[in-house]
Design a protein around this motif. Structure first.
Motif, PDB file in Angstrom:
ATOM      1  N   ALA A 299     -78.442 -52.141  93.373  1.00 30.92           N
ATOM      2  CA  ALA A 299     -79.618 -52.673  94.070  1.00 30.92           C
ATOM      3  C   ALA A 299     -80.053 -51.752  95.206  1.00 30.92           C
ATOM      4  N   VAL A 300     -79.098 -51.288  96.013  1.00 27.32           N
ATOM      5  CA  VAL A 300     -79.490 -50.400  97.115  1.00 27.32           C
ATOM      6  C   VAL A 300     -79.973 -49.055  96.580  1.00 27.32           C
ATOM      7  N   LEU A 301     -79.378 -48.603  95.495  1.00 27.77           N
ATOM      8  CA  LEU A 301     -79.786 -47.323  94.917  1.00 27.77           C
ATOM      9  C   LEU A 301     -81.193 -47.387  94.335  1.00 27.77           C
ATOM     10  N   LEU A 302     -81.601 -48.550  93.846  1.00 28.43           N
ATOM     11  CA  LEU A 302     -82.959 -48.688  93.324  1.00 28.43           C
ATOM     12  C   LEU A 302     -84.004 -48.552  94.421  1.00 28.43           C
ATOM     13  N   HIS A 303     -83.598 -48.671  95.665  1.00 29.84           N
ATOM     14  CA  HIS A 303     -84.511 -48.428  96.773  1.00 29.84           C
ATOM     15  C   HIS A 303     -84.530 -46.953  97.167  1.00 29.84           C
ATOM     16  N   CYS A 304     -83.693 -46.158  96.515  1.00 32.88           N
ATOM     17  CA  CYS A 304     -83.726 -44.707  96.684  1.00 32.88           C
ATOM     18  C   CYS A 304     -84.481 -44.046  95.542  1.00 32.88           C
ATOM     19  N   CYS A 305     -84.357 -44.595  94.355  1.00 30.54           N
ATOM     20  CA  CYS A 305     -85.078 -44.112  93.173  1.00 30.54           C
ATOM     21  C   CYS A 305     -85.232 -45.297  92.241  1.00 30.54           C
ATOM     22  N   GLY A 306     -86.440 -45.518  91.744  1.00 34.55           N
ATOM     23  CA  GLY A 306     -86.734 -46.720  90.982  1.00 34.55           C
ATOM     24  C   GLY A 306     -86.330 -46.691  89.523  1.00 34.55           C
ATOM     25  N   SER A 307     -85.578 -45.698  89.095  1.00 30.40           N
ATOM     26  CA  SER A 307     -85.073 -45.649  87.728  1.00 30.40           C
ATOM     27  C   SER A 307     -83.761 -46.416  87.633  1.00 30.40           C
ATOM     28  N   ARG A 308     -83.706 -47.414  86.761  1.00 27.59           N
ATOM     29  CA  ARG A 308     -82.481 -48.197  86.611  1.00 27.59           C
ATOM     30  C   ARG A 308     -81.341 -47.339  86.058  1.00 27.59           C
ATOM     31  N   ARG A 309     -81.661 -46.426  85.170  1.00 25.16           N
ATOM     32  CA  ARG A 309     -80.621 -45.543  84.626  1.00 25.16           C
ATOM     33  C   ARG A 309     -80.057 -44.655  85.716  1.00 25.16           C
ATOM     34  N   TRP A 310     -80.917 -44.129  86.595  1.00 27.27           N
ATOM     35  CA  TRP A 310     -80.450 -43.312  87.709  1.00 27.27           C
ATOM     36  C   TRP A 310     -79.518 -44.111  88.608  1.00 27.27           C
ATOM     37  N   ALA A 311     -79.937 -45.329  88.964  1.00 27.80           N
ATOM     38  CA  ALA A 311     -79.127 -46.160  89.864  1.00 27.80           C
ATOM     39  C   ALA A 311     -77.787 -46.503  89.226  1.00 27.80           C
ATOM     40  N   HIS A 312     -77.804 -46.844  87.936  1.00 32.27           N
ATOM     41  CA  HIS A 312     -76.555 -47.189  87.248  1.00 32.27           C
ATOM     42  C   HIS A 312     -75.612 -45.990  87.230  1.00 32.27           C
ATOM     43  N   ARG A 313     -76.152 -44.821  86.959  1.00 35.83           N
ATOM     44  CA  ARG A 313     -75.314 -43.631  86.865  1.00 35.83           C
ATOM     45  C   ARG A 313     -74.696 -43.271  88.207  1.00 35.83           C
ATOM     46  N   VAL A 314     -75.492 -43.293  89.276  1.00 36.39           N
ATOM     47  CA  VAL A 314     -74.961 -42.933  90.592  1.00 36.39           C
ATOM     48  C   VAL A 314     -73.932 -43.968  91.049  1.00 36.39           C
ATOM     49  N   ALA A 315     -74.196 -45.247  90.782  1.00 33.11           N
ATOM     50  CA  ALA A 315     -73.243 -46.291  91.170  1.00 33.11           C
ATOM     51  C   ALA A 315     -71.947 -46.177  90.384  1.00 33.11           C
ATOM     52  N   ALA A 316     -72.052 -45.820  89.104  1.00 28.04           N
ATOM     53  CA  ALA A 316     -70.875 -45.798  88.240  1.00 28.04           C
ATOM     54  C   ALA A 316     -69.901 -44.679  88.577  1.00 28.04           C
ATOM     55  N   HIS A 317     -70.372 -43.631  89.247  1.00 32.38           N
ATOM     56  CA  HIS A 317     -69.511 -42.499  89.565  1.00 32.38           C
ATOM     57  C   HIS A 317     -68.753 -42.677  90.882  1.00 32.38           C
ATOM     58  N   ARG A 318     -68.909 -43.813  91.537  1.00 33.08           N
ATOM     59  CA  ARG A 318     -68.131 -44.061  92.746  1.00 33.08           C
ATOM     60  C   ARG A 318     -66.640 -44.175  92.381  1.00 33.08           C
ATOM     61  N   PRO A 319     -65.738 -43.922  93.335  1.00 30.87           N
ATOM     62  CA  PRO A 319     -65.996 -43.583  94.738  1.00 30.87           C
ATOM     63  C   PRO A 319     -66.275 -42.090  94.925  1.00 30.87           C
ATOM     64  N   TYR A 320     -67.128 -41.803  95.910  1.00 36.50           N
ATOM     65  CA  TYR A 320     -67.432 -40.419  96.251  1.00 36.50           C
ATOM     66  C   TYR A 320     -66.553 -39.982  97.417  1.00 36.50           C
ATOM     67  N   PRO A 321     -65.941 -38.796  97.324  1.00 40.48           N
ATOM     68  CA  PRO A 321     -65.030 -38.370  98.397  1.00 40.48           C
ATOM     69  C   PRO A 321     -65.735 -37.973  99.684  1.00 40.48           C
ATOM     70  N   ASP A 322     -67.005 -37.566  99.583  1.00 41.09           N
ATOM     71  CA  ASP A 322     -67.738 -37.139 100.771  1.00 41.09           C
ATOM     72  C   ASP A 322     -69.228 -37.242 100.472  1.00 41.09           C
ATOM     73  N   PRO A 323     -70.095 -37.205 101.526  1.00 38.12           N
ATOM     74  CA  PRO A 323     -71.539 -37.325 101.297  1.00 38.12           C
ATOM     75  C   PRO A 323     -72.100 -36.248 100.372  1.00 38.12           C
ATOM     76  N   GLY A 324     -71.540 -35.035 100.435  1.00 40.15           N
ATOM     77  CA  GLY A 324     -72.022 -33.974  99.572  1.00 40.15           C
ATOM     78  C   GLY A 324     -71.842 -34.299  98.100  1.00 40.15           C
TER      79      GLY A 324
END
Length: 210
Positions: free
Chosen positions: A56-81
């Motif tokens: 949900a928060v990622l969809l406010h960064c980019c409105g593609s549901r596939r993009w949001a699902h992909r970025v969320a699914a790769h958590r946890p991220y070790p650092d902001p980079g």
């Protein structure tokens, strides 16, 4: 602002759907300067969100549901980079359908309150002409540009890009969406540094887009 992009004005720099700063902290918009160590704490909170809340928060960064699902699914991220790199990779892999979905969630960049009336009128007319030609909002990332440059930057960019063919402009819009998503993600990790965490009201602001 944490709002649906079609429902309320967005940041003049088209960089965020989130509050300008976490309570008690100074906001720094832009890509330059030294890293903000507080972003690591915000990333920890982002990693800990439920899959639904993260999407949900990622969809406010980019409105593609596939993009949001992909970025969320790769958590946890070790650092902001690592988060920003994953977001970039997901942006480059958007299909034409994904891109259309993301563009449909956008609204055209606005000038901040207090901008000259003549500039506001000119920008409204330019946006209308652009949207008639290309069928979607004008997307540009002006993160890091000072407010006094906004009107000239926006009007100049719209006028240049009006001369493009549809396919060329679509490609440019895709890259601007990628850059905008990066800026919004930086704002997200900054905002999540709030010492009180996410309140129920704030979580409600992240209702899924679409």
């Amino acid at each position: 602002m944490a709002v649906h992009p079609r429902r309320a004005p967005r940041s003049p720099l088209l960089s965020s759907h989130f509050p300008a700063q976490a309570p008690g902290r100074t906001s720094r918009t832009g890509t330059g300067g030294s890293p903000d160590p507080a972003h690591g704490f915000g990333l920890t909170r982002f990693n800990a969100l439920s899959p639904e809340a993260a999407r949900a928060v990622l969809l406010h960064c980019c409105g593609s549901r596939r993009w949001a699902h992909r970025v969320a699914a790769h958590r946890p991220y070790p650092d902001p980079g690592a988060l920003l790199a994953a977001a970039d990779e997901a942006s480059y892999d958007l299909s034409q359908g994904d891109l259309s979905e993301a563009l449909a969630a956008e609204c055209s960049a606005e000038l901040e309150h207090g901008a000259p009336y003549a500039a506001l009128l000119a920008l409204d007319a330019a946006h209308a002409e652009y949207e008639r030609k290309f069928g979607h909002a004008f997307v540009i990332c002006l993160d890091g540009h000072p407010p006094e440059e906004q009107a000239d930057q926006l009007l100049g960019a719209i006028r240049r890009r009006m001369g493009h063919e549809v396919d060329e402009e679509r490609s440019i819009s895709a890259d601007e969406l990628r850059r905008v998503a990066q800026a919004r993600l930086r704002d997200l990790t900054r905002w999540l540094t709030s010492p009180d965490g996410l309140t129920a009201t704030e979580i409600g602001l992240f209702a899924p887009v679409g």
